[in-house]
Design an enzyme around this catalytic site. Structure first.
Site: not given
Length: 766
Positions: A21, A439, A606, A650, A672, A701
């Site tokens: 997929w 990062g 993080d 985020c 974010e 993204h």
């Protein structure tokens, strides 16, 4: 004894056994295949998934759980809910417009993306506004016809319920939800009427938002929705499906005019069974009993599951009982087949999607027949679990002793933030609005091929280390030329921000094919915590120290925090998540100390997944946040006052946990804000936050490169709320999925935007 118990699946993994997929999606996006080929290949994958469930003996097979990107985006597109910025003029939604909403394009940024409840799956947030919904395409009907025509399957269409769809959407005030529901309800009814006319027997309407809690107004809204549906489609059997938590108060659901209710008996803490024992079960309703864990990968304790089924059978007759996973199997890998490198004791304790369906069929058969017929199969499963549970690495005394000693460790930094920030400013001498990245830098095919050659032994350690050093050197030069103020080494040695650490800690194992979907075509292969977690030696010092040797600018050490490592792993189910988080935090504590001792005195730990682990019920938030914050502090508090601790989060809503974020006591946190178009800034208008903060000024993204003006406006908006002295400039996440050309262009614009705002402010230093 006749067996009348049915089995059902709530959804099957989309990605395919070999990620077919994902590969098909990316081939289309890159222009390697056209739309006709794309649709044909996707249809083949969809058909295979249907046949797999059919061969497993599942009675109620879901259809419309398959998607080209995301099921919530599908629902929005099906009703023509397209944000105005895409200039949609009605009619069919072209495939490229569908993907533009998910990924953005050159003309418009993508829709917001956030976590699906408390999972690591991300959905696309619908933007409703004043739009009037229309049924553009009845996707559930098309999926039903496909299954019937191609595989002879009378499928069970799956639909995101109207209540949940609106609770997950944006573009209207919370007190307008009933008004917006009234606009959508006729379209939902039209969709269901078309299914009824087609002869569909069952439809699964997913309403997981119910388990987060209901106000009196929301109870009334649910009643309105389902009464109107019942009146409009009396010949359609509706299974109202909840998952991820207990459905409370259950009596509210039992009063709704639906034919069946699906409940999660795995992640409910025993509350659903307790409610059934207290209330009984209506004679006119089916129970969809989620007894197999749809979110974790361990073999079920079949004895315990049969005991649960027997308890349910005392309230619900066999002919109205449906056994199913606790949620869609979207959250687990496809099959254990191929995991031949795991030691047998561990492999036999695993159950991915296909194995879970087999367990489901076995439990249904054993619960409805003479148990002796299935005694051998049950004994085999029991023995496999006993062997696994007895592994010595699952009960290490040294780890247990360290965890018991946690109360003796200091719980805070040596100086409070108000004093630390002064000595840190004196030490680092950073400009106003310092620029940095989160990062990672692009993981190019060259980097992935080098890692593969090293893993296969084609390259020896020396050659691979040399390659990684060259990548780090190039990244340092790249960042210096861009004019960034705080640098990173790029993480070229890391496949994944959790897997990398799992490979270096005791207590982890790794699968070959354990992939799951995170968002879009982004698949991750979560490591597996099967035993006690412990530090075995420095994990990141070598690369960080080499990067720092190449520049006079500060280079951040990069770690993943304990709660994110926990939440992005498949976790052993015999200990509490708090206990496992503490084990991880203690291991990371050693790594933080090793970095500082090596001279790396900016360290980013993080925690992007801390919000997604938040329990769905408000009454459970405080306990979770207390131990999550404590685990972060365990990992980070031993450093000097001048050592600056950063963290990153985020794609989550943080409005309701700003206080806990502050309690983590990181010196700088990046959150974010670009994908949500700056909405998080409202949190800082309502709540004071006094520590350093970087609000990501562009969305990594999406492949689009935002203009300088866009980022300048984002910075200036934030500075209306935040003091310039506490504000950092950065992207909203790591850059590993992007290419170098777009990365350079976007970062160059970001640095230029920071310079423009500095010049406007008339100051160049803190």
């Amino acid at each position: 004894m006749t067996n009348n118990i049915k089995t059902s699946s709530l959804g099957y993994p989309r990605i395919g056994k070999n990620r077919e997929w994902k590969k098909t999606l990316e081939a289309y996006w890159s222009g390697k295949i056209n739309e006709e080929t794309f649709r044909a290949e996707m249809a083949g994958i969809q058909l295979q998934h249907l046949k797999t469930q059919q061969q497993a003996g599942i009675a109620l097979i879901p259809v419309n759980d398959f998607t080209f990107y995301d099921h919530v985006l599908d629902t929005a597109a099906m009703f023509g809910i397209v944000p105005p910025r895409y200039a949609y003029d009605g009619g069919d939604i072209p495939l490229d417009l569908y993907f533009a909403m998910a990924r953005g394009n050159s003309a418009a940024p993508a829709c917001e993306m956030t976590k699906w409840f408390n999972t690591n799956y991300h959905y696309i947030v619908p933007e409703i506004g004043e739009q009037t919904p229309r049924l553009i395409e009845n996707k559930p009907l098309a999926a039903y016809r496909f299954a019937k025509e191609q595989a002879g399957i009378e499928g069970k269409p799956v639909i995101v319920g109207l209540y949940t769809f609106l609770k997950l959407s944006k573009g209207f005030a919370a007190d307008q939800i009933a008004e917006v529901a009234a606009r959508f309800l006729p379209v939902y009814v039209q969709l269901l009427q078309e299914l009824q006319q087609e002869g569909v027997a069952w439809v699964q309407i997913d309403e997981p938002a119910i388990v987060t809690g209901l106000t009196a107004e929301e109870v009334e809204l649910l009643g309105t929705i389902y009464r109107e549906i019942a009146a409009a489609v009396p010949g359609l059997q509706v299974l109202l499906q909840t998952y991820f938590e207990a459905a409370e108060p259950l009596e509210v659901l039992l009063e709704l005019p639906v034919q069946g209710i699906g409940l999660d008996f795995v992640h409910d803490g025993g509350a659903n069974l307790a409610s059934i024992r207290r209330l009984g079960w209506p004679e006119d309703k089916w129970l969809g009993a989620g007894i197999i864990d749809g979110r974790n990968i361990w073999r079920s304790d079949l004895d315990a599951k049969l005991e649960l089924v027997r308890a349910l059978k005392s309230h619900v007759p066999d002919e109205r009982l449906i056994l199913q996973p606790s949620s869609s199997l979207l959250h687990v890998p496809v099959t254990v087949q191929g995991e031949d490198k795991l030691k047998p004791a561990v492999r036999q304790a695993l159950a991915f999607a296909d194995e879970k369906l087999a367990e489901l069929s076995l439990i249904a058969a054993a619960a409805g027949e003479d148990g002796l017929v299935y005694a051998a199969a049950l004994a085999e499963s029991r023995e496999a679990l006993n062997v696994f549970r007895a592994l010595p690495e699952r009960g290490r005394r040294d780890v247990a002793e360290q965890v018991r000693s946690l109360d003796k460790l200091p719980d805070s930094r040596s100086l409070p933030f108000a004093e630390r920030v002064k000595v840190q400013q004196q030490k680092w001498q950073l400009p106003l609005l310092p620029t940095t990245t989160i990062g990672s830098f692009p993981q190019t095919p060259e980097v992935r091929q080098a890692r593969l050659k090293w893993r296969k032994g084609v390259w020896n350690q020396e050659r691979y280390d040399g390659f990684i050093r060259q990548q780090i050197a190039d990244a340092i030069t790249f960042q210096e030329e861009l004019g960034l103020d705080v640098l990173v080494h790029g993480e070229f040695e890391r496949t994944d921000m959790v897997e990398f650490f799992g490979e270096k800690l005791a207590g982890y194992l790794f699968t070959k094919g354990g992939w799951v979907q995170s968002y879009g075509s982004r698949c991750v292969k979560p490591p597996v915590i099967y035993a006690d977690v412990a530090f075995t030696g420095p994990m990141t010092v070598k690369e960080s120290l080499y990067a720092q040797s190449l520049t006079s600018l500060p280079v951040k050490g990069m770690l993943t925090g304990p709660v994110t490592i926990l939440n992005w792993s498949f976790v052993r189910d015999d200990l509490s998540r708090e206990e496992v988080a503490n084990q991880i935090a203690l291991a990371l504590r050693y790594e933080v100390q090793a970095l500082e001792e090596a001279g790396i005195e900016m360290i980013q730990v993080d925690e992007p997944a801390i919000r997604e682990g938040l329990p769905l019920k408000a009454e459970d938030h405080e306990h979770y946040l207390n131990w999550a914050v404590r685990s972060f502090r365990i990992a980070t508090n031993p450093v000097k006052a001048t050592t600056q601790i950063h963290t990153h989060m985020c794609y989550s809503e943080f409005n309701d946990m700003i206080g806990s974020i502050s309690a983590m006591d990181a010196d700088v946190i990046s959150i974010e804000t670009s994908r949500s178009h700056g909405e998080l800034i409202v949190s800082f208008e309502e709540q004071e936050y006094g520590k350093g903060i970087g609000l990501g000024v562009y969305d990594i993204h999406s492949p689009r490169v935002p203009k300088v003006e866009e980022m300048t406006q984002a910075i200036e908006r934030a500075l209306r709320v935040l003091d310039a002295g506490q504000f950092w400039i950065n992207p909203d996440c790591g850059l590993k999925t992007r290419g170098w050309e777009e990365t350079g262009a976007a970062l160059r614009n970001m640095v230029q935007a920071a310079v423009i705002v500095r010049e406007k402010s008339g100051a160049v230093s803190r």
